[in-house]
Design a protein around this motif. Sequence first.
Motif, mmCIF file in Angstrom:
data_model
loop_
_atom_site.group_PDB
_atom_site.id
_atom_site.type_symbol
_atom_site.label_atom_id
_atom_site.label_comp_id
_atom_site.label_asym_id
_atom_site.label_seq_id
_atom_site.Cartn_x
_atom_site.Cartn_y
_atom_site.Cartn_z
ATOM 1 N N VAL A 1 6.254 9.779 1.140
ATOM 2 C CA VAL A 1 5.070 8.881 0.142
ATOM 3 C C VAL A 1 6.026 7.858 1.052
ATOM 4 O O VAL A 1 7.041 7.425 1.421
ATOM 5 N N ALA A 2 4.183 6.745 1.623
ATOM 6 C CA ALA A 2 4.894 5.519 2.299
ATOM 7 C C ALA A 2 4.618 4.128 1.991
ATOM 8 O O ALA A 2 3.358 4.653 1.774
ATOM 9 N N ASP A 3 5.562 3.787 1.629
ATOM 10 C CA ASP A 3 5.433 2.164 0.720
ATOM 11 C C ASP A 3 5.237 1.482 1.942
ATOM 12 O O ASP A 3 6.323 0.853 2.776
ATOM 13 N N ALA A 4 4.315 0.282 2.003
ATOM 14 C CA ALA A 4 4.073 -0.319 3.032
ATOM 15 C C ALA A 4 3.560 -1.594 2.420
ATOM 16 O O ALA A 4 3.197 -1.649 1.799
ATOM 17 N N GLU B 1 0.555 -0.940 0.216
ATOM 18 C CA GLU B 1 -0.242 0.241 -0.133
ATOM 19 C C GLU B 1 0.860 1.337 0.310
ATOM 20 O O GLU B 1 2.319 0.970 0.425
ATOM 21 N N ARG B 2 0.739 2.236 -1.035
ATOM 22 C CA ARG B 2 0.821 3.271 -0.656
ATOM 23 C C ARG B 2 -0.486 4.620 0.113
ATOM 24 O O ARG B 2 -1.018 4.667 -0.513
ATOM 25 N N LEU B 3 0.777 5.448 0.604
ATOM 26 C CA LEU B 3 -0.186 7.050 1.445
ATOM 27 C C LEU B 3 1.074 7.999 0.723
ATOM 28 O O LEU B 3 2.441 7.539 1.121
ATOM 29 N N ILE B 4 0.075 8.410 0.728
ATOM 30 C CA ILE B 4 1.218 10.378 0.321
ATOM 31 C C ILE B 4 0.868 11.168 1.632
ATOM 32 O O ILE B 4 -0.705 11.589 1.018
ATOM 33 N N PHE B 5 1.652 12.270 2.078
ATOM 34 C CA PHE B 5 1.506 13.098 2.516
ATOM 35 C C PHE B 5 1.585 14.590 2.078
ATOM 36 O O PHE B 5 2.835 14.188 1.845
ATOM 37 N N ARG B 6 1.263 15.240 2.177
ATOM 38 C CA ARG B 6 1.880 16.959 1.880
ATOM 39 C C ARG B 6 1.675 17.180 3.480
ATOM 40 O O ARG B 6 0.905 17.384 3.815
ATOM 41 N N HIS C 1 8.172 10.579 12.782
ATOM 42 C CA HIS C 1 7.391 11.620 12.676
ATOM 43 C C HIS C 1 9.103 13.326 13.367
ATOM 44 O O HIS C 1 9.004 13.713 12.742
#
Length: 166
Positions: free
Chosen positions: A16-19, A2-7, A125
């Motif tokens: 860009v966080a790839d799980a 899964e991929r999440l993208i935070f700005r 973080h």
Amino acid sequence: MERLIFRHNRKKYFIVADAYNGKKIKDATETFLRSSAGIVKNTLKINGATIGILGNSKLVAYIGHDGLMDFRLKEKFVNIDNKERDVIILACYSKSYFKPHLEKSKVNPLVWTTGLMAPEAYTIHDALTGYINDETNQEIRIRAAKAYHKYQKCGLNAAKNLLVTK
């Protein structure tokens, strides 16, 4: 995967966080090491902007179980584009296990570990907050150590000894 993208809400930074599925830990480790050396690169389009990911990033991080404790890698991860990338590795004994694979990758280790640890989000973080504020490696490391101590209650000195730079 899964991929999440935070700005970032004030500065022009994307995360860009790839799980990865735990069964694919070797793939995750190899992708991290290849990205750190600039061997594998990619981009993403987000709201009309193109951002670099993997080896096109200035900072590459690995957070999770240190699979190098369980398997060996034969591939050599030699930097192919002469760009230095910053890395953060939050995994047990990451300095001793990852360092041999990163020696020819031309990386700047901001934070990695000297012992067993819980690779949880508060540590990355706070390290990223320092990074976005253009702090030094030591300042970023201290931020990470303070966060680790706050939640793990291990003592600030113990956290500083666990989370190191260079």
